[in-house]
Design a protein around this motif. Structure first.
Motif, PDB file in Angstrom:
ATOM      1  N   PRO A  80     -46.600  22.298 -94.862  1.00 46.26           N
ATOM      2  CA  PRO A  80     -47.450  23.328 -94.258  1.00 46.26           C
ATOM      3  C   PRO A  80     -47.586  23.108 -92.756  1.00 46.26           C
ATOM      4  N   PRO A  81     -47.714  24.185 -91.992  1.00 48.99           N
ATOM      5  CA  PRO A  81     -47.846  24.063 -90.545  1.00 48.99           C
ATOM      6  C   PRO A  81     -49.258  23.654 -90.173  1.00 48.99           C
ATOM      7  N   PRO A  82     -49.433  23.015 -89.019  1.00 47.20           N
ATOM      8  CA  PRO A  82     -50.781  22.697 -88.540  1.00 47.20           C
ATOM      9  C   PRO A  82     -51.549  23.997 -88.310  1.00 47.20           C
ATOM     10  N   PRO A  83     -52.874  23.953 -88.347  1.00 43.30           N
ATOM     11  CA  PRO A  83     -53.678  25.154 -88.204  1.00 43.30           C
ATOM     12  C   PRO A  83     -53.277  25.948 -86.970  1.00 43.30           C
ATOM     13  N   GLY A  84     -53.139  27.235 -87.138  1.00 40.02           N
ATOM     14  CA  GLY A  84     -52.818  28.100 -86.016  1.00 40.02           C
ATOM     15  C   GLY A  84     -51.346  28.327 -85.828  1.00 40.02           C
ATOM     16  N   LEU A  85     -50.523  27.321 -86.153  1.00 43.08           N
ATOM     17  CA  LEU A  85     -49.088  27.503 -85.992  1.00 43.08           C
ATOM     18  C   LEU A  85     -48.530  28.252 -87.198  1.00 43.08           C
ATOM     19  N   SER A  86     -47.381  28.877 -86.982  1.00 45.88           N
ATOM     20  CA  SER A  86     -46.791  29.593 -88.103  1.00 45.88           C
ATOM     21  C   SER A  86     -45.549  28.857 -88.601  1.00 45.88           C
ATOM     22  N   ILE A 109     -59.551  30.035 -96.576  1.00 41.43           N
ATOM     23  CA  ILE A 109     -60.838  30.097 -95.881  1.00 41.43           C
ATOM     24  C   ILE A 109     -60.722  29.758 -94.400  1.00 41.43           C
ATOM     25  N   ILE A 110     -59.508  29.501 -93.909  1.00 42.71           N
ATOM     26  CA  ILE A 110     -59.424  29.288 -92.459  1.00 42.71           C
ATOM     27  C   ILE A 110     -58.911  30.559 -91.792  1.00 42.71           C
ATOM     28  N   GLN A 126     -51.573  30.843 -92.075  1.00 44.50           N
ATOM     29  CA  GLN A 126     -52.076  30.061 -93.205  1.00 44.50           C
ATOM     30  C   GLN A 126     -52.501  30.970 -94.360  1.00 44.50           C
ATOM     31  N   GLN A 127     -53.156  32.082 -93.995  1.00 39.85           N
ATOM     32  CA  GLN A 127     -53.591  33.006 -95.046  1.00 39.85           C
ATOM     33  C   GLN A 127     -52.384  33.600 -95.773  1.00 39.85           C
ATOM     34  N   GLU A 128     -51.327  33.842 -95.006  1.00 40.23           N
ATOM     35  CA  GLU A 128     -50.125  34.372 -95.648  1.00 40.23           C
ATOM     36  C   GLU A 128     -49.518  33.342 -96.594  1.00 40.23           C
ATOM     37  N   LEU A 129     -49.543  32.075 -96.140  1.00 41.29           N
ATOM     38  CA  LEU A 129     -49.041  31.009 -97.029  1.00 41.29           C
ATOM     39  C   LEU A 129     -49.867  30.948 -98.307  1.00 41.29           C
ATOM     40  N   ALA A 130     -51.169  31.175 -98.186  1.00 44.43           N
ATOM     41  CA  ALA A 130     -52.037  31.163 -99.366  1.00 44.43           C
ATOM     42  C   ALA A 130     -51.597  32.241-100.363  1.00 44.43           C
TER      43      ALA A 130
END
Ligand SMILES: Nc1ncnc2c1ncn2[C@@H]1O[C@H](COP(=O)(O)OP(=O)(O)OP(=O)(O)O)[C@@H](O)[C@H]1O
Ligand SMILES: [Mg+2]
Lengths: 268, 297
Positions: free
Chosen positions: B71-77, B260-261, B266-270
């Protein structure tokens, strides 16, 4: 030099019942039965419903052990050995005294696996295919199933299933075969086949059969035991042996009036 | 209305068996049939909605990276959920290995040996209670028993938590399958000189195999979607890990965190993860149905 021979030697006693009473908990279902069952004969147990025929039959191979609270008083011996002695393993008893039930109950396995089941659990060393064929032939089923041995036993008709169950019992190579109303769920033709089969089988086995069908008893059996039930003071009904003799005697000139009434259909 | 108090006089016309659709009883029957159909449709509506929603959101996001990247770090795609997919399989594997033998053998005991006994009653009762216990409590259990004693969050602790979730389902469903095997079949085996063990192992268990497979699949499907019991047992892991005794990422937990972030990638990964999780559960169910479609009873 020449010894005088009995023209009709009395056959060997296989099972001997001496004063046996059978209980379910405190309820006495059968009382004081004394009878001998002879080798290579067919013995029929007849009598009204609830008189304890199945109960007695199940005691011959200790199937009644599986009913909680069931217990036998008196003595039942097999070739002289007390079946209910402490050191007797009921599993070993059932290997020698097989059972065919009222309702055909093949395993949900292939026809092949059904027949050799007993041989497998008994660690039979011989050739399974040969055992399969001889057992199925003896049960008069071989020709009908020889091309579909891998199909489920449950796919057969009721009459075929019952013959499969008989084949399965034979394949365990028992000495005695107990049959509890083996034809009651079958059509007349299947019934006839099984009766012929019983005739064949008695050359090698001792057979005890429970039946409600008088004609069947006369057709297949050498000896017949008539049981009846009577009310006790407690209001229970207890079964007892009324008369036991050659089948021809039981059906033609029985000593007891109750027997006469029952076999001639005049039973109240 | 036909008057049944009077002797029946046959109608000489050919009309007597004609169905009159507008008669009140036929109309009422029609109405009730329609009503049951309607409620049946309502009952499957949520499932259909979930599948459609997850598929439509997730499908466009499925690519190879999803299965192979971290998974990417927060904010990165970019990136994927590869470690979480592996983690889910590992944790479920642990839960399966623990719960299946206990559940199946427990069910065998209940149905073949303890039937009707007081102990069996209480065991069954406990299993029913356990299946009603919220999954987070199962996590708490594993936390106290495994995490606290071993001093670390771990894949194994997560597996134990999910095993607790699975156990009552495996046990009760298996028992139901065993009870369906007719008593006569057991008697037949005994009558051929089989011991109780041989009867159970050669006749009853094979006959109940489809039910057992159903039981295990049901339980896996249920446990696979749980996030709560994993939050403080398996925890999470941003890196690849197959170590049973270290924290591990799982799809359900990963979905929870990413949902929830406030970052779109990240939401797309979810969403994509949700689709993968749903598919895993679906595949497990279909495979087991396929393997065991020949029900004996
Ligand atoms: N498993 C059991 N537990 C308790 N009582 C039983 C059990 N099996 C039979 N009995 C009782 O024992 C008595 C004899 O039953 P049994 O089944 O032996 O009769 P039967 O002669 O075989 O009758 P049928 O011709 O109807 O088969 C009956 O009163 C019955 O209620
Ligand atoms: Mg009976």
């Amino acid at each position: 030099m020449i010894m005088t021979r009995n023209p009709q030697p009395t056959p060997k006693v296989v099972l001997q019942v001496q004063n046996a009473s059978i209980f379910y908990g405190s309820f006495r279902a059968v009382r004081d039965v004394t009878m001998d069952i002879y080798a290579n004969e067919v013995t029929a147990l007849i009598g009204p419903s609830g008189c304890g025929k199945s109960t007695l039959l199940r005691c011959f191979n200790r199937m009644n052990d599986l009913v909680p609270g069931a217990r036998v008083e008196g003595k039942i011996t097999y070739h002289g050995k007390d079946l209910y002695a402490r050191d007797v393993d009921p599993v070993e008893v059932r290997r020698r005294i097989g059972m065919v039930f009222q309702k055909p109950n093949p395993f949900p396995k292939s026809i092949y696996d059904n027949v050799v089941f007993g041989a497998r659990v008994n660690k039979y060393k011989g050739d399974f295919d040969e055992l399969l064929e001889t057992s199925l032939r003896q049960a008069a089923l071989w020709d009908e199933v020889k091309d579909k041995l891998q199909e489920s036993g449950l796919s057969l008709s009721g009459g075929q299933q019952q013959r499969l169950c008989i084949a399965r019992a034979i394949a365990t190579k028992p000495d005695v075969i107990l049959m509890d109303e083996p034809c009651s769920a079958l059509d007349p033709i299947s019934t006839l086949k099984i009766e012929e089969l019983i005739h064949e089988l008695k050359q090698n086995y001792t057979i005890v059969i429970v039946t409600h069908n008088m004609q069947q008893a006369t057709r297949v059996s050498d000896r017949t035991a008539f049981f009846n039930a009577e009310a006790t003071e407690q209001g229970n009904r207890v079964g007892y042996l009324v008369e036991y003799d050659h089948t021809s005697v039981i059906f033609n000139n029985p000593k007891q009036k109750a027997t006469m009434d029952y076999v001639s259909g005049r039973f109240g | 209305m036909t008057d049944i108090s009077q002797p029946h006089t046959p109608d000489t016309t050919n009309d007597q068996f004609r169905k009159i659709w507008t008669s009140p009883r036929n109309l009422f029957g029609l109405f009730m049939t329609g009503l049951t159909g309607l409620f049946a449709a309502i009952a499957i509506l949520p499932l259909a909605a979930i599948v459609i929603n997850v598929a439509s959101q997730g499908l466009p996001l499925i690519n190879l990276d999803l299965f192979t990247k971290l998974p990417p770090p927060p904010g990165l795609s970019g990136g994927g959920l590869g470690n979480a997919i592996v983690g889910t399989l590992i944790v479920l594997g642990v839960a399966f290995v623990i719960s299946t033998p206990i559940g199946v053998l427990g069910a065998v005991w209940l149905s073949e040996f303890g039937r009707g006994s007081k102990i069996a009653y209480w065991v069954r009762f406990s299993a029913n209670v356990l299946s009603g216990v919220p999954a987070i409590i199962a996590g708490l259990f594993s936390y106290t028993i495994v995490v606290m004693t071993m001093g670390t969050f771990s894949a194994f602790a997560g597996g134990v938590a999910l095993a607790v979730v699975m156990l009552p389902i495996v046990m009760r469903t298996t028992e139901e399958g065993l009870v369906l095997v007719p008593e006569e079949v057991r008697l037949a085996a005994f009558g051929l000189g089989a011991t109780r063990f041989e009867t159970v192992s050669r006749v009853v268990l094979p006959a109940a195999l489809p039910s057992i497979a159903t039981a295990v699949t049901l339980a896996l499907a249920r446990a696979g979607g749980e996030a709560a019991p994993l939050l403080f047992t398996a925890l999470n892991n941003n890196f690849w890990s197959t170590d049973l005794f270290r924290p591990i990422a799982t799809l359900s937990v990963q979905i929870y965190f990413f949902a929830i972030i406030p970052f779109k990638p990240q939401q797309e990964l979810a969403w994509a993860g949700a689709l993968v999780l749903l598919s895993i559960i679906l595949i497990v169910s279909i495979v087991s149905r396929f393997l065991t479609r020949r029900k004996s009873y």
